[in-house]
Design a protein around this motif. Sequence first.
Motif, PDB file in Angstrom:
ATOM      1  N   UNK A 155      35.073 -17.860 -18.691  1.00  0.00           N
ATOM      2  CA  UNK A 155      34.177 -18.699 -17.889  1.00  0.00           C
ATOM      3  C   UNK A 155      33.955 -20.006 -18.647  1.00  0.00           C
ATOM      4  N   UNK A 156      34.045 -21.174 -17.989  1.00  0.00           N
ATOM      5  CA  UNK A 156      33.842 -22.451 -18.684  1.00  0.00           C
ATOM      6  C   UNK A 156      32.528 -22.500 -19.451  1.00  0.00           C
ATOM      7  N   UNK A 157      32.545 -23.155 -20.611  1.00  0.00           N
ATOM      8  CA  UNK A 157      31.388 -23.174 -21.501  1.00  0.00           C
ATOM      9  C   UNK A 157      30.150 -23.712 -20.799  1.00  0.00           C
ATOM     10  N   UNK A 158      30.265 -24.850 -20.108  1.00  0.00           N
ATOM     11  CA  UNK A 158      29.078 -25.472 -19.515  1.00  0.00           C
ATOM     12  C   UNK A 158      28.541 -24.676 -18.336  1.00  0.00           C
ATOM     13  N   UNK A 159      29.403 -23.900 -17.685  1.00  0.00           N
ATOM     14  CA  UNK A 159      28.918 -23.002 -16.631  1.00  0.00           C
ATOM     15  C   UNK A 159      28.025 -21.927 -17.241  1.00  0.00           C
TER      16      UNK A 159
ATOM     17  N   UNK B 176      22.500 -20.418 -18.576  1.00  0.00           N
ATOM     18  CA  UNK B 176      21.658 -19.721 -19.546  1.00  0.00           C
ATOM     19  C   UNK B 176      20.478 -20.590 -19.967  1.00  0.00           C
ATOM     20  N   UNK B 177      20.737 -21.872 -20.201  1.00  0.00           N
ATOM     21  CA  UNK B 177      19.674 -22.788 -20.637  1.00  0.00           C
ATOM     22  C   UNK B 177      18.607 -22.956 -19.559  1.00  0.00           C
ATOM     23  N   UNK B 178      19.038 -23.161 -18.311  1.00  0.00           N
ATOM     24  CA  UNK B 178      18.080 -23.322 -17.210  1.00  0.00           C
ATOM     25  C   UNK B 178      17.295 -22.031 -16.997  1.00  0.00           C
TER      26      UNK B 178
ATOM     27  N   UNK C  75      31.309 -11.823 -10.409  1.00  0.00           N
ATOM     28  CA  UNK C  75      31.508 -12.127  -8.990  1.00  0.00           C
ATOM     29  C   UNK C  75      30.740 -13.367  -8.528  1.00  0.00           C
ATOM     30  N   UNK C  76      29.495 -13.521  -8.993  1.00  0.00           N
ATOM     31  CA  UNK C  76      28.644 -14.599  -8.489  1.00  0.00           C
ATOM     32  C   UNK C  76      28.790 -15.881  -9.300  1.00  0.00           C
ATOM     33  N   UNK C  77      29.200 -15.771 -10.571  1.00  0.00           N
ATOM     34  CA  UNK C  77      29.422 -16.969 -11.383  1.00  0.00           C
ATOM     35  C   UNK C  77      28.132 -17.596 -11.876  1.00  0.00           C
ATOM     36  N   UNK C  78      27.979 -18.907 -11.662  1.00  0.00           N
ATOM     37  CA  UNK C  78      26.839 -19.663 -12.183  1.00  0.00           C
ATOM     38  C   UNK C  78      25.515 -19.051 -11.745  1.00  0.00           C
ATOM     39  N   UNK C  79      25.387 -18.727 -10.466  1.00  0.00           N
ATOM     40  CA  UNK C  79      24.128 -18.171  -9.959  1.00  0.00           C
ATOM     41  C   UNK C  79      23.863 -16.775 -10.520  1.00  0.00           C
TER      42      UNK C  79
END
Length: 411
Positions: free
Chosen positions: A287-291, A296-298, A258-262
């Motif tokens: 879900x797009x790879x860079x999203x 995850x990296x951050x 539901x929230x996506x990137x965040x």
Amino acid sequence: MVGHTKKKDATGNHQMNGGSTQHRSKKQNDTQKKEKEKKERESLVLWRKPLTTAEYFFRECTELASLYGKKFLANKIILGVISIVVVFLYILINSKGPHQSLVQGMYKKVLWCLYWVGLGILSSVGLGTGLHTFLLYLGPHIAQVTLAAYECGSLDFPEPPYPDEIICPNNGKMASITFLSIMSKVRLEAMCWGAGTALGELPPYFMARAARLSGIDPDDDDEDLKAFEELEKKRKNNRDELTLMEKGKLFIEEIVQKVGFLGILACASIPNPLFDLAGITCGHFLVPFWTFFGATLIGKAVIKMHIQKMFVIIAFNETLIETALDWLKLVPFVGTKLQVPFKAFLDGQKQKLHKNSAKNISEGGGNVLGSIFEKFVIAMVLYFVISIVNSFAQSYHKRIHKKKNIKASKN
């Protein structure tokens, strides 16, 4: 005419019922066959079938080496670029000149970073179990730097031997040691380790994404994907019967979806044993790879690592340790007995930080706690290696049965 029609309908219904019975029977046989294969696969462990497990492990290693070797050799451009870069770096590192000291320093720094990235990958990669490298390597390293900072009154440890070994500087200069200065000293190692854990989360993502795009039956592909599909069915049919762990997994899945990137960032920023499900969820819902990887990296390399560093540095603050040792003797019956080895271990670590004192410490007078921790590390590494052997053996078992099933379906 009517009788002929009834006879025809009866024959048709009989054929349909017979066909459905055969279909159900075939489905039951397939299910029983899969259950049998699963039991055989789970029995492939070193303590039950050591010879067969070892054989399958080496066969799987050969298969993987052949598979990825052919893929690597097929990409001639990448192979050529890598070969040129390797030759250039070899000449640069080994040729003498004014650049030598700078190149050697950079080379050592790169190897140091790769070491921590590799440990981070081992901590989260899905090979049956993760090697908890934070508890075994990164946490003790941060603790050692923290203890050394307070004991030496400085963070300018002589280099070399730092980072391989920590020794107090001999210049006699004392600096004010702050919480932030210690965090800054271990930031590179911590962020490299966090980046490695982020890389280790990619296999579940790519596996789930490939399964969704190709329509692979999860029963035949991966246990994690199968568990994910079963959890989805439970959520739709009987949500009230979910266990606490399954509810936690669904909570993670819903946040990510539901929230996506965040949502991914929030799940990656806290110690979370269920994060593998986030990778599978992101792969399943494309879900797009860079999203996925960016969040995850951050979360793991920046936010989570600073939180973990903060706890370790606070826990190994000199004043806090002395207070904890004083409180330890208040434990009934064993308090005083525990206080002595802990205090001896702490004093021994402090003495090792001073070059002159380190020479006077006899090699045979090692502390009991240090010896126990070394044996614990060895046991954990052995357990991880055994789990990899078992996992590879089971993977090979799955591979050969998959080939047999494909061959049988063609015939």
